[in-house]
Design a protein around this motif. Structure first.
Motif, PDB file in Angstrom:
ATOM      1  N   SER A 194      -6.091   7.332  -1.064  1.00 56.04           N
ATOM      2  CA  SER A 194      -6.972   7.004   0.060  1.00 56.04           C
ATOM      3  C   SER A 194      -7.133   5.493   0.198  1.00 56.04           C
ATOM      4  O   SER A 194      -7.189   4.962   1.319  1.00 56.04           O
ATOM      5  CB  SER A 194      -8.339   7.670  -0.123  1.00 56.04           C
ATOM      6  N   TYR A 195      -7.193   4.805  -0.937  1.00 54.03           N
ATOM      7  CA  TYR A 195      -7.279   3.338  -0.914  1.00 54.03           C
ATOM      8  C   TYR A 195      -6.040   2.749  -0.241  1.00 54.03           C
ATOM      9  O   TYR A 195      -6.133   1.822   0.576  1.00 54.03           O
ATOM     10  CB  TYR A 195      -7.410   2.821  -2.345  1.00 54.03           C
ATOM     11  N   SER A 196      -4.875   3.312  -0.568  1.00 49.52           N
ATOM     12  CA  SER A 196      -3.634   2.831   0.037  1.00 49.52           C
ATOM     13  C   SER A 196      -3.573   3.167   1.522  1.00 49.52           C
ATOM     14  O   SER A 196      -3.120   2.355   2.336  1.00 49.52           O
ATOM     15  CB  SER A 196      -2.425   3.448  -0.684  1.00 49.52           C
TER      16      SER A 196
ATOM     17  N   PRO B  34       0.816  -1.223   0.000  1.00 55.16           N
ATOM     18  CA  PRO B  34       0.000   0.000   0.000  1.00 55.16           C
ATOM     19  C   PRO B  34       0.847   1.270   0.000  1.00 55.16           C
ATOM     20  O   PRO B  34       0.503   2.249  -0.675  1.00 55.16           O
ATOM     21  CB  PRO B  34      -0.820  -0.127   1.294  1.00 55.16           C
TER      22      PRO B  34
ATOM     23  N   SER C  92     -12.509  -3.772  -8.684  1.00 53.91           N
ATOM     24  CA  SER C  92     -12.386  -2.324  -8.905  1.00 53.91           C
ATOM     25  C   SER C  92     -11.683  -2.012 -10.217  1.00 53.91           C
ATOM     26  O   SER C  92     -11.954  -0.979 -10.844  1.00 53.91           O
ATOM     27  CB  SER C  92     -11.634  -1.676  -7.738  1.00 53.91           C
TER      28      SER C  92
ATOM     29  N   SER D  25     -10.619  -7.665  -4.227  1.00 56.11           N
ATOM     30  CA  SER D  25     -11.138  -6.310  -4.413  1.00 56.11           C
ATOM     31  C   SER D  25     -10.461  -5.612  -5.585  1.00 56.11           C
ATOM     32  O   SER D  25     -11.106  -4.861  -6.329  1.00 56.11           O
ATOM     33  CB  SER D  25     -10.933  -5.498  -3.131  1.00 56.11           C
TER      34      SER D  25
ATOM     35  N   SER E 179      -8.080   9.296  -4.869  1.00 60.51           N
ATOM     36  CA  SER E 179      -8.826   8.049  -4.671  1.00 60.51           C
ATOM     37  C   SER E 179      -7.875   6.882  -4.455  1.00 60.51           C
ATOM     38  O   SER E 179      -8.074   6.048  -3.557  1.00 60.51           O
ATOM     39  CB  SER E 179      -9.722   7.773  -5.881  1.00 60.51           C
ATOM     40  N   GLU E 180      -6.822   6.818  -5.281  1.00 62.72           N
ATOM     41  CA  GLU E 180      -5.844   5.745  -5.143  1.00 62.72           C
ATOM     42  C   GLU E 180      -5.061   5.874  -3.837  1.00 62.72           C
ATOM     43  O   GLU E 180      -4.790   4.880  -3.159  1.00 62.72           O
ATOM     44  CB  GLU E 180      -4.877   5.767  -6.333  1.00 62.72           C
TER      45      GLU E 180
ATOM     46  N   MET F 272      -7.952  -8.194  -0.298  1.00 65.50           N
ATOM     47  CA  MET F 272      -7.634  -7.039  -1.130  1.00 65.50           C
ATOM     48  C   MET F 272      -7.351  -7.446  -2.571  1.00 65.50           C
ATOM     49  O   MET F 272      -7.634  -6.695  -3.506  1.00 65.50           O
ATOM     50  CB  MET F 272      -6.429  -6.293  -0.551  1.00 65.50           C
TER      51      MET F 272
END
Length: 321
Positions: free
Chosen positions: A235-237, A43, A270, A266, A232-233, A263
């Motif tokens: 925040s995902y990390s 991440p 996504s 997921s 967005s990426e 993950m």
């Protein structure tokens, strides 16, 4: 429309496989502790890599609009400038990232052997950071160049290269975690550098690398356009990092490993929607530049229908599985 979106969807799925393939080989042929190390560090590694995503999303929109307006020389100049700037950023981040990998990993909650494994994987992986940024970026630029099928071919080659090298380095050479990191780094070099060769020569796409002309305003516009996708990426990390911190505290390495498996699933789901968005975005920009408002409305309507149907289908599929 599918000519642009379908290759982009497949590209994003295979791009996700860089992490998944390493995880598969490490979990099955190295060990659970090493698998936890990959899931812990990835991440954080993903954050600098998504800078290329920001340049690609924001830049491809501007480039496609210029192409739609008929100003191909300016489109090529901006394309070349974005590639140059993002490459330089990758090089600048590589050195401090390598040097400070240990304190960074310690901040993620790693201790003892988990810390050592994470540092080992991270330092090898980050050596290909400039190429990884370009790999993200060129996924979008191939669409803007009206060659999404070539972008798909590059991503597939890089993905299969990763699989083959993982098998060679881990199973045959017994290099363990270092082999997994090296396989990913080499595959990223393959996927990131080949497009430079292609666009640097005369080709049959809309874009070509030329001598860039500095345009700070265009750079800022590209970064602004791509900032939402970048955040967005990121925040995902960040969510992944926070989960890992708590899992290390309450469930240990096994908890991190189990979360990593979830993950991976997921990522595949996504990637389908992100890929569609990446593929259709430059098409919208092109028709916007050409002032074809009728086609813009048609694209929006069809996109909403496709996304809606796909969302429902995937929801049903996930429940069935």
């Amino acid at each position: 429309m599918l000519r642009f979106t379908l290759p982009s969807v497949v590209m994003n799925i295979f791009a996700s496989l860089y992490i998944i393939v390493d995880g598969f080989f490490v979990a099955n042929f190295v060990g659970t502790a090493e698998f936890a190390a990959v899931n812990l560090i990835m991440p954080a590694m993903n954050i600098p890599g998504t800078i290329g995503y920001m340049f690609g999303v924001g830049g491809s929109a501007l480039i496609a609009r210029l192409s739609g307006e008929g100003d191909q020389d300016k489109a090529n100049s901006l394309f070349s400038l974005l590639v140059l700037v993002s490459s330089c950023l990758g090089v600048l981040m590589l050195v401090p990232g390598f040097i400070f990998m240990r304190p960074l990993t310690a901040l993620l909650g790693a201790q003892g052997q988990l810390l050592e494994n994470s540092v080992l994987y991270g330092r090898i992986f980050i050596l290909a950071l400039p190429a990884w940024i370009l790999l993200y970026e060129f996924q979008l630029f191939f669409v803007a160049a009206e060659r999404p099928e070539l972008g798909l071919a590059v991503t597939l080659c890089a993905g299969f290269c990763n699989i083959a090298l993982d098998a060679l380095f881990i199973i045959v050479f017994k290099w363990g975690l270092a082999g997994a990191a090296a396989a990913s780094a080499i595959s990223q070099l393959t996927g990131g550098l080949f497009p430079i060769i292609y666009f640097g020569r005369k080709n049959n796409s809309l874009l070509r690398l030329t001598k860039p002309v500095w345009d700070g305003i265009a750079i800022l516009k590209a970064l602004g356009n791509g900032s939402s996708e970048f955040m967005s990426e990121v925040s995902y990390s960040v969510v992944g990092i926070i989960y890992n911190l708590q899992l290390l505290k309450y469930a240990g390495e096994n908890g991190v490993a189990i979360y990593g498996v979830l993950m991976y699933v997921s990522l595949i789901f996504s990637a389908i929607f992100v890929g569609y968005s990446n593929g259709i975005g430059p098409v919208f920009s092109y028709h916007y530049g050409a002032q074809d408002h009728g086609e813009l409305k048609n694209l929006r309507k069809r996109s909403l229908v496709i996304i809606g149907i796909t969302s429902v289908a995937m929801c049903i599929l996930s429940e069935a599985l």
